[in-house]
Design an enzyme around this catalytic site. Structure first.
Site, PDB file in Angstrom:
ATOM      1  N   CYS A 129       4.089   7.552  39.669  1.00 29.31           N
ATOM      2  CA  CYS A 129       4.230   8.768  38.991  1.00 29.31           C
ATOM      3  C   CYS A 129       4.750   8.499  37.573  1.00 29.31           C
ATOM      4  O   CYS A 129       5.297   7.489  37.244  1.00 29.31           O
ATOM      5  CB  CYS A 129       5.253   9.893  39.807  1.00 29.31           C
ATOM      6  N   SER A 489       3.972  17.692  28.943  1.00 30.48           N
ATOM      7  CA  SER A 489       3.295  16.942  30.059  1.00 30.48           C
ATOM      8  C   SER A 489       2.133  16.454  29.178  1.00 30.48           C
ATOM      9  O   SER A 489       1.660  16.504  28.331  1.00 30.48           O
ATOM     10  CB  SER A 489       2.994  17.966  31.143  1.00 30.48           C
TER      11      SER A 489
END
Length: 587
Positions: A129, A489
């Protein structure tokens, strides 16, 4: 090296396995059914970020077992351990996101402490991640041990059924979690029904693995290969593919070869390999977060490689790999087109690659690329002579609003839309901005300003995907711009500027903005300015009341806010390799 035996007299594990005085330590190993031979072999840490928090990490435990097989095959003794992750897809859009960037430091710290405490000789690190990838690589470089990185792999793309009342633009194409965040904006603007949203959330993420576009996880996975810490082409196969086990076994064998040759992480991570990594980020339209993580990795090696350096490489590098969020394809498509090796072959054609850099295989980048026969497919990977744009998909900005710099992702944004001037609409935190977007309390042409979200001021430097995705879902992604001292993001679309430094908590110019101030974002020329004179800014600075008080008066985020440094230097929390008084391997 099938019959090779290691001399442990200079390896860290001698402190826990060798000599009569280590009998108590060995008794612990016998308690875990280790044999005498295994105890006296090199001890290899197999570090994973496995947990049940999100699909990004769920396959890492299985892959770690394959790594351990590879280590054992060549007379090493693997010792598996885990560390934390905070998964952005779950943490996004609420207070949990403050923990995300801080988790990168916690990952690096806990891996370092585990390796030091148990005197392991080498490491294979598996991560899946956004922050776990750089965190694991930072630990490798900090420890400076023989190191191999393994990415857990991307998720498979989703598909929507055509019989559920779902709008046509969601059909017949790959879906990612980005589409779900944008679907929320569509739902809020009455363009998507409750039933359609419920169907989409069940099909968008159909497997284990990290977010499928060239978002932060896949960007940093590409970095792991380009920087040399991962075996060539090892990051590409999606998480569910059983072929990942072959890369994992090979990584276990490779780390033992590095140990034999005494090739350590800082022999691999050099100024030139960092430049290679930045090139790959640029040409793939990667996440702006690479502008934060590459300086942080460099810091662990004692290399000054800051946001300015990263952005200069972005400026010089053509963008030629067509990946989401700015493009059409997902990580699985890049893998099927030949992956990072084919991308790097294109860079080599234009003399944009340092081929002499050593990789985790012990071979140089050039030697590895000489073995690659595949060519750019012209669809996912375009020939570098025919790029999507002549400069990278990520651009650095500077100006009187960002003296320390800022960063914007322009992949997929037409050149005519890369200059934006508009009045400031100032928000003191992300939640205020999100509420305003939900309630349409902004105007077309506004520059939304979200401040007090930097590393110290947030604390935690939150990502703004919920807000930017809501704007895109409302069809306003090209009609407004957004700037922040926080982050975005890797899945963010639209004209969104992040990492503005100095941050508001440090009294940077973003702290001095008022509603209506005219702001110009010029990604063509790399400028970010507010139409205020130096005198006007100085006058406002004298009236500034100081940093906003946060809700965090104790705990991990309180500590992080007091330790964290400037964004353009990677938002790191310790002095780095230049302040070292010893190296772990040599104690």
């Amino acid at each position: 090296m099938s019959n090779y035996r290691f001399d442990k007299t200079k390896l860290p594990s001698r402190h826990v396995t060798e000599g009569p005085e280590r009998a108590p330590h060995r008794s612990y190993y016998y308690a875990m059914s280790m044999t005498e031979e295994e105890i006296h072999q090199p001890l290899v840490g197999v570090a994973t970020c496995w947990n049940e928090a999100a699909p990004c990490n769920i396959a890492l435990n299985r892959q770690a077992q394959a790594v351990k097989i590879g280590v054992k095959e060549v007379f090493g003794t693997p010792r598996e351990f885990t560390t934390i992750t905070v998964t952005d897809g779950i943490a996004m859009g609420h207070e949990g996101m403050r923990s995300s960037l801080a988790s990168r430091e916690a990952i690096a710290d806990t891996v370092e402490l585990t390796m030091r405490g148990h005197c392991y000789d080498a490491i294979v690190g598996l991560a899946g991640c956004d922050k776990s990838l750089p965190g694991m690589m930072m630990a490798m470089v900090r420890l400076n041990v023989p190191s191999v990185f393994v990415y857990g792999g991307s998720i498979l793309p989703g598909r929507a059924p055509d019989n559920a009342g779902i709008p046509a633009d969601f059909l017949d194409r790959d879906l990612t979690v980005q589409d779900m965040f944008e679907a929320v904006g569509r739902h809020q603007s009455q363009q998507l029904s409750d039933a359609a949203l419920a169907v989409l959330e069940r099909v968008a993420c159909p497997s284990a693995g990290a977010c499928g576009g060239q978002f932060t996880a896949n960007t940093m996975a590409c970095v792991s290969e380009a920087i040399g810490l991962a075996l060539m082409n090892s990051s590409g196969a999606p998480a569910p593919y059983e072929s990942r086990d072959q890369f994992c076994e090979a990584s276990g064998r490779a780390v033992m070869e590095l140990l034999k040759k005494d090739i350590r992480a800082r022999d691999i991570v050099t100024r030139k390999s960092l430049e290679n990594a930045a090139r790959v980020v640029a040409c793939t339209g990667g996440s702006t977060n690479a502008g934060l993580h590459l300086p942080a990795i460099a810091h662990e090696a004692g290399i000054d490689f800051f946001l300015d350096d990263v952005c200069e490489i972005f400026r010089e590098t053509p963008y030629f790999v067509d990946l989401k969020p700015g493009g059409k394809f997902v990580a699985k498509d890049l893998f099927e087109a030949g992956g990072v090796p084919v991308v790097m072959k294109e860079l080599r054609k234009a003399n944009l690659l340092h081929e002499e850099c050593v990789t985790a295989s012990g071979l140089t980048i050039g030697e590895e690329l000489d073995k690659i026969t595949r060519q750019a497919d012209g669809k996912v990977i375009h020939p570098i002579e025919q790029p999507l744009t002549s400069t990278g998909g990520v651009v650095g900005l500077k100006g009187n609003l960002a003296p320390d710099g800022a960063i914007v992702k322009v992949a997929g944004i037409a050149a005519e839309n890369q200059v934006f001037t508009g009045p400031a609409r100032v928000f003191e935190c992300e939640q205020d901005a999100f509420n305003a977007v939900q309630n349409r309390q902004y105007r077309e042409g506004d520059v939304l300003v979200i401040r007090n979200e930097g590393p110290a001021g947030g604390p935690g430097m939150r990502e703004m995907l919920a807000t930017t995705a809501a704007l895109s879902g409302q069809g306003m992604g090209k009609k407004v711009a957004l700037i922040t001292d926080g982050r975005f993001s890797g899945a963010t679309r639209g004209f969104c500027v992040g990492h503005i430094g100095p941050e508001a908590a440090s009294g940077g110019p973003i702290a001095l903005l008022e509603n209506g101030d005219l702001i110009t974002i010029d990604a063509i020329n790399g400028k970010l300015d507010v139409e205020l004179t130096e005198q006007e800014l100085a006058t406002r600075k004298t009236k500034w009341q100081g940093p906003r008080e946060t809700n965090y008066g104790s705990g991990a985020l309180w500590k992080y806010a007091r330790l964290v440094g400037a964004t353009h230097k990677g938002a790191v929390t310790h002095p780095g390799a230049n302040a070292e008084r010893h190296q772990y391997m040599d104690l």
